[in-house]
Design a protein around this motif. Structure first.
Motif, PDB file in Angstrom:
ATOM      1  N   ASP A   1       0.765  -1.160   0.046  1.00  0.00           N
ATOM      2  CA  ASP A   1       0.104   0.018  -0.052  1.00  0.00           C
ATOM      3  C   ASP A   1       0.912   1.687  -0.431  1.00  0.00           C
ATOM      4  O   ASP A   1       1.788   1.395   0.669  1.00  0.00           O
ATOM      5  N   GLU A   2       0.249   2.336  -0.574  1.00  0.00           N
ATOM      6  CA  GLU A   2       1.323   3.102  -0.628  1.00  0.00           C
ATOM      7  C   GLU A   2       0.926   4.090   0.776  1.00  0.00           C
ATOM      8  O   GLU A   2      -0.303   4.110   1.096  1.00  0.00           O
TER       9      GLU A   2
ATOM     10  N   GLN B   1      -2.153   8.560   2.340  1.00  0.00           N
ATOM     11  CA  GLN B   1      -3.591   8.271   1.672  1.00  0.00           C
ATOM     12  C   GLN B   1      -4.519   9.432   1.605  1.00  0.00           C
ATOM     13  O   GLN B   1      -5.014  10.379   2.593  1.00  0.00           O
ATOM     14  N   CYS B   2      -4.502   9.845   0.023  1.00  0.00           N
ATOM     15  CA  CYS B   2      -6.105  10.993   0.253  1.00  0.00           C
ATOM     16  C   CYS B   2      -7.539  10.956   0.980  1.00  0.00           C
ATOM     17  O   CYS B   2      -8.034  10.180   0.595  1.00  0.00           O
ATOM     18  N   ALA B   3      -7.178  12.310   1.440  1.00  0.00           N
ATOM     19  CA  ALA B   3      -8.778  11.703   2.331  1.00  0.00           C
ATOM     20  C   ALA B   3      -9.798  12.359   1.431  1.00  0.00           C
ATOM     21  O   ALA B   3     -10.965  12.327   1.494  1.00  0.00           O
TER      22      ALA B   3
ATOM     23  N   ASP C   1      -2.281  15.909  -2.710  1.00  0.00           N
ATOM     24  CA  ASP C   1      -2.490  14.726  -3.648  1.00  0.00           C
ATOM     25  C   ASP C   1      -1.176  13.879  -4.768  1.00  0.00           C
ATOM     26  O   ASP C   1      -0.658  13.693  -4.133  1.00  0.00           O
TER      27      ASP C   1
ATOM     28  N   ARG D   1       2.345  11.928  -3.816  1.00  0.00           N
ATOM     29  CA  ARG D   1       2.468  11.127  -4.937  1.00  0.00           C
ATOM     30  C   ARG D   1       4.129  10.821  -5.577  1.00  0.00           C
ATOM     31  O   ARG D   1       3.777   9.822  -5.914  1.00  0.00           O
TER      32      ARG D   1
ATOM     33  N   GLU E   1       7.167  10.025  -2.771  1.00  0.00           N
ATOM     34  CA  GLU E   1       6.493   8.622  -2.637  1.00  0.00           C
ATOM     35  C   GLU E   1       6.783   7.963  -3.474  1.00  0.00           C
ATOM     36  O   GLU E   1       8.643   7.186  -3.409  1.00  0.00           O
TER      37      GLU E   1
END
Length: 167
Positions: free
Chosen positions: A92-93, A96-98, A121, A125, A128
């Motif tokens: 999993d990244e 995590q954008c909410a 976001d 990303r 990452e």
């Protein structure tokens, strides 16, 4: 995000298994969890729990029984830090954008306004992805070489310590 200590312990154990197997995974004898754990003063059951995902990922092999234990499944040159991280932490990244843009001030906006990811976001990303690429480019063989440069004689010290009889 915090990377669990299991990633560190798993990577260290891979280096130890290579040193103890003299760099030849196929000729190496399995090393028990208790033996590996003794080198770090860890509970064997806890370390075993950390090493099982490496078996599932094809980084280690395990052999059951009295003379069982762990061995490397492949050379350190074929194992990256990303392999170890993914085995322990999962794929999993981290970010995590909410999608908090859809609340508060912008709650009345139509969903179409939020189709494209926000700048936060995109930035997270992108960062990452670079981090993951860097980990994927770093083999455990390179890490081991750096460890041996930093501490000359480390390989011999490890081999001597593990060669001694232990209770």
């Amino acid at each position: 995000m915090r990377i669990s200590e299991g990633v560190e312990w798993a990577a260290h154990c891979c280096l130890l298994l290579d040193w103890m197997g003299m760099g030849d995974p196929e000729a190496a004898q399995p090393v028990s969890t208790a033996r590996l754990a003794a080198g770090y003063g860890l509970p064997a059951a806890y370390l075993n729990k950390q090493l099982q995902p490496l078996v599932k990922a094809g980084i280690l092999t395990s052999t059951a029984g009295k003379k069982g234990g762990f061995r490397l499944a492949k050379p350190l040159a074929d194992i990256t830090l990303m392999d170890v991280l993914t085995a322990i932490e999962g794929p999993d990244e981290a970010f995590q954008c909410a999608e908090i843009r859809q609340h508060g001030v912008w709650a009345d906006e139509p969903a179409s306004v939020f189709r494209a990811p926000c700048a936060i976001d995109n930035a997270m990303r992108s960062a990452e992805l670079e981090w993951r690429r860097a980990l994927a480019a770093q083999t455990l063989a390179a890490v081991q070489a750096n460890a041996e440069l930093q501490a000359p004689g480390l390989r011999t010290q490890v081999q001597d310590w593990y060669a001694r009889p232990r209770p």
